[in-house]
Design a protein around this motif. Structure first.
Motif, PDB file in Angstrom:
ATOM      1  N   LEU A 140       0.809  -1.220   0.000  1.00 55.98           N
ATOM      2  CA  LEU A 140       0.000   0.000   0.000  1.00 55.98           C
ATOM      3  C   LEU A 140       0.840   1.267   0.000  1.00 55.98           C
ATOM      4  O   LEU A 140       0.469   2.268  -0.618  1.00 55.98           O
ATOM      5  CB  LEU A 140      -0.921   0.026   1.226  1.00 55.98           C
ATOM      6  CG  LEU A 140      -2.248  -0.712   1.118  1.00 55.98           C
ATOM      7  CD1 LEU A 140      -3.006  -0.602   2.433  1.00 55.98           C
ATOM      8  CD2 LEU A 140      -3.088  -0.201  -0.028  1.00 55.98           C
ATOM      9  N   PRO A 184       0.503   6.320  -4.389  1.00 56.50           N
ATOM     10  CA  PRO A 184       0.440   7.722  -3.960  1.00 56.50           C
ATOM     11  C   PRO A 184      -0.900   8.086  -3.326  1.00 56.50           C
ATOM     12  O   PRO A 184      -1.939   7.592  -3.752  1.00 56.50           O
ATOM     13  CB  PRO A 184       0.627   8.507  -5.253  1.00 56.50           C
ATOM     14  CG  PRO A 184       1.053   7.557  -6.291  1.00 56.50           C
ATOM     15  CD  PRO A 184       0.681   6.186  -5.835  1.00 56.50           C
ATOM     16  N   THR A 185      -0.839   8.938  -2.337  1.00 57.75           N
ATOM     17  CA  THR A 185      -2.058   9.457  -1.712  1.00 57.75           C
ATOM     18  C   THR A 185      -2.293  10.912  -2.094  1.00 57.75           C
ATOM     19  O   THR A 185      -3.333  11.473  -1.777  1.00 57.75           O
ATOM     20  CB  THR A 185      -1.964   9.356  -0.168  1.00 57.75           C
ATOM     21  OG1 THR A 185      -0.796  10.055   0.259  1.00 57.75           O
ATOM     22  CG2 THR A 185      -1.888   7.904   0.278  1.00 57.75           C
ATOM     23  N   ASP A 186      -1.324  11.502  -2.803  1.00 57.97           N
ATOM     24  CA  ASP A 186      -1.388  12.927  -3.117  1.00 57.97           C
ATOM     25  C   ASP A 186      -1.491  13.201  -4.618  1.00 57.97           C
ATOM     26  O   ASP A 186      -1.164  14.278  -5.074  1.00 57.97           O
ATOM     27  CB  ASP A 186      -0.168  13.636  -2.544  1.00 57.97           C
ATOM     28  CG  ASP A 186       1.144  13.076  -3.097  1.00 57.97           C
ATOM     29  OD1 ASP A 186       1.113  12.038  -3.797  1.00 57.97           O
ATOM     30  OD2 ASP A 186       2.194  13.676  -2.825  1.00 57.97           O
ATOM     31  N   LEU A 208      -8.933   0.061  -1.733  1.00 61.67           N
ATOM     32  CA  LEU A 208      -8.149   1.259  -1.424  1.00 61.67           C
ATOM     33  C   LEU A 208      -9.012   2.310  -0.723  1.00 61.67           C
ATOM     34  O   LEU A 208      -8.575   2.933   0.248  1.00 61.67           O
ATOM     35  CB  LEU A 208      -7.513   1.830  -2.690  1.00 61.67           C
ATOM     36  CG  LEU A 208      -6.417   0.968  -3.324  1.00 61.67           C
ATOM     37  CD1 LEU A 208      -6.000   1.542  -4.673  1.00 61.67           C
ATOM     38  CD2 LEU A 208      -5.222   0.828  -2.403  1.00 61.67           C
ATOM     39  N   ASN A 231      -9.383   1.704   2.758  1.00 63.46           N
ATOM     40  CA  ASN A 231      -8.144   1.933   3.496  1.00 63.46           C
ATOM     41  C   ASN A 231      -7.737   3.405   3.482  1.00 63.46           C
ATOM     42  O   ASN A 231      -6.563   3.734   3.650  1.00 63.46           O
ATOM     43  CB  ASN A 231      -7.025   1.050   2.942  1.00 63.46           C
ATOM     44  CG  ASN A 231      -7.138  -0.367   3.464  1.00 63.46           C
ATOM     45  OD1 ASN A 231      -6.675  -0.676   4.554  1.00 63.46           O
ATOM     46  ND2 ASN A 231      -7.791  -1.227   2.703  1.00 63.46           N
ATOM     47  N   GLY A 232      -8.715   4.281   3.244  1.00 58.06           N
ATOM     48  CA  GLY A 232      -8.474   5.708   3.385  1.00 58.06           C
ATOM     49  C   GLY A 232      -8.081   6.462   2.126  1.00 58.06           C
ATOM     50  O   GLY A 232      -7.859   7.671   2.185  1.00 58.06           O
ATOM     51  N   PHE A 233      -7.986   5.782   0.992  1.00 56.19           N
ATOM     52  CA  PHE A 233      -7.637   6.485  -0.246  1.00 56.19           C
ATOM     53  C   PHE A 233      -8.887   7.166  -0.804  1.00 56.19           C
ATOM     54  O   PHE A 233      -9.922   6.530  -0.965  1.00 56.19           O
ATOM     55  CB  PHE A 233      -7.091   5.501  -1.296  1.00 56.19           C
ATOM     56  CG  PHE A 233      -5.705   4.994  -1.020  1.00 56.19           C
ATOM     57  CD1 PHE A 233      -4.615   5.517  -1.687  1.00 56.19           C
ATOM     58  CD2 PHE A 233      -5.490   3.982  -0.091  1.00 56.19           C
ATOM     59  CE1 PHE A 233      -3.332   5.054  -1.442  1.00 56.19           C
ATOM     60  CE2 PHE A 233      -4.208   3.505   0.164  1.00 56.19           C
ATOM     61  CZ  PHE A 233      -3.134   4.051  -0.511  1.00 56.19           C
ATOM     62  N   ASP A 234      -8.785   8.461  -1.093  1.00 53.82           N
ATOM     63  CA  ASP A 234      -9.913   9.177  -1.687  1.00 53.82           C
ATOM     64  C   ASP A 234      -9.545   9.731  -3.062  1.00 53.82           C
ATOM     65  O   ASP A 234     -10.242  10.572  -3.614  1.00 53.82           O
ATOM     66  CB  ASP A 234     -10.394  10.296  -0.763  1.00 53.82           C
ATOM     67  CG  ASP A 234      -9.318  11.345  -0.501  1.00 53.82           C
ATOM     68  OD1 ASP A 234      -8.200  11.238  -1.051  1.00 53.82           O
ATOM     69  OD2 ASP A 234      -9.604  12.286   0.256  1.00 53.82           O
ATOM     70  N   ASN A 235      -8.444   9.242  -3.608  1.00 55.24           N
ATOM     71  CA  ASN A 235      -7.898   9.755  -4.864  1.00 55.24           C
ATOM     72  C   ASN A 235      -7.848   8.683  -5.954  1.00 55.24           C
ATOM     73  O   ASN A 235      -7.069   8.783  -6.885  1.00 55.24           O
ATOM     74  CB  ASN A 235      -6.480  10.277  -4.625  1.00 55.24           C
ATOM     75  CG  ASN A 235      -5.556   9.190  -4.092  1.00 55.24           C
ATOM     76  OD1 ASN A 235      -5.963   8.350  -3.282  1.00 55.24           O
ATOM     77  ND2 ASN A 235      -4.312   9.197  -4.526  1.00 55.24           N
ATOM     78  N   VAL A 236      -8.676   7.638  -5.821  1.00 53.53           N
ATOM     79  CA  VAL A 236      -8.604   6.496  -6.744  1.00 53.53           C
ATOM     80  C   VAL A 236      -9.864   6.392  -7.592  1.00 53.53           C
ATOM     81  O   VAL A 236     -10.963   6.666  -7.133  1.00 53.53           O
ATOM     82  CB  VAL A 236      -8.365   5.171  -5.975  1.00 53.53           C
ATOM     83  CG1 VAL A 236      -6.980   5.168  -5.352  1.00 53.53           C
ATOM     84  CG2 VAL A 236      -9.419   4.950  -4.900  1.00 53.53           C
TER      85      VAL A 236
END
Length: 111
Positions: free
Chosen positions: A49, A53-55, A75, A78-83
């Motif tokens: 994980l 990238p998260t940014d 994802l 698991n906190g990803f809001d950019n996918v």
């Protein structure tokens, strides 16, 4: 296609700066992939994980969109809001005339 809880993007709508995350198996990757994609097989995602990238915009792709939709859901959980999932996967990418690279010396193809 995969429900309102899975954000999607078409091949034409993929931002130029997006991080393309290809979750297919090694033989599928070798046969043909998006030139700037990053290969991370689906089953390795939980252990790797930190490599995602998260940014930045992350577009997850597989052959037709099913496995990548599962990865997007995972994802997001698991906190990803950019996918986002690539609508139609690599099959649609190729059908839309987007570029393909290969690792085996053959013209890029989707298997």
């Amino acid at each position: 296609m995969f429900g309102p809880d899975v954000p999607e993007v078409s091949p034409a709508g993929v931002p130029a700066h997006a991080y393309l995350l290809d979750v297919r198996e090694p033989d599928e990757w070798s046969a043909g992939h998006a030139p700037d994609a990053h290969h991370l097989p689906m089953m390795e995602i939980p252990a790797r994980l930190a490599e995602i990238p998260t940014d930045a915009d992350v577009v997850v792709l597989c052959r037709s969109g099913g496995r990548s939709a599962q990865v997007v859901k995972y994802l997001m959980g698991n906190g990803f809001d950019n996918v986002r999932n690539l609508t139609g996967g690599m099959r649609q990418w190729a059908a839309d005339g987007r570029p393909l690279a290969s690792e085996d010396g053959q013209p890029g193809r989707v298997i």
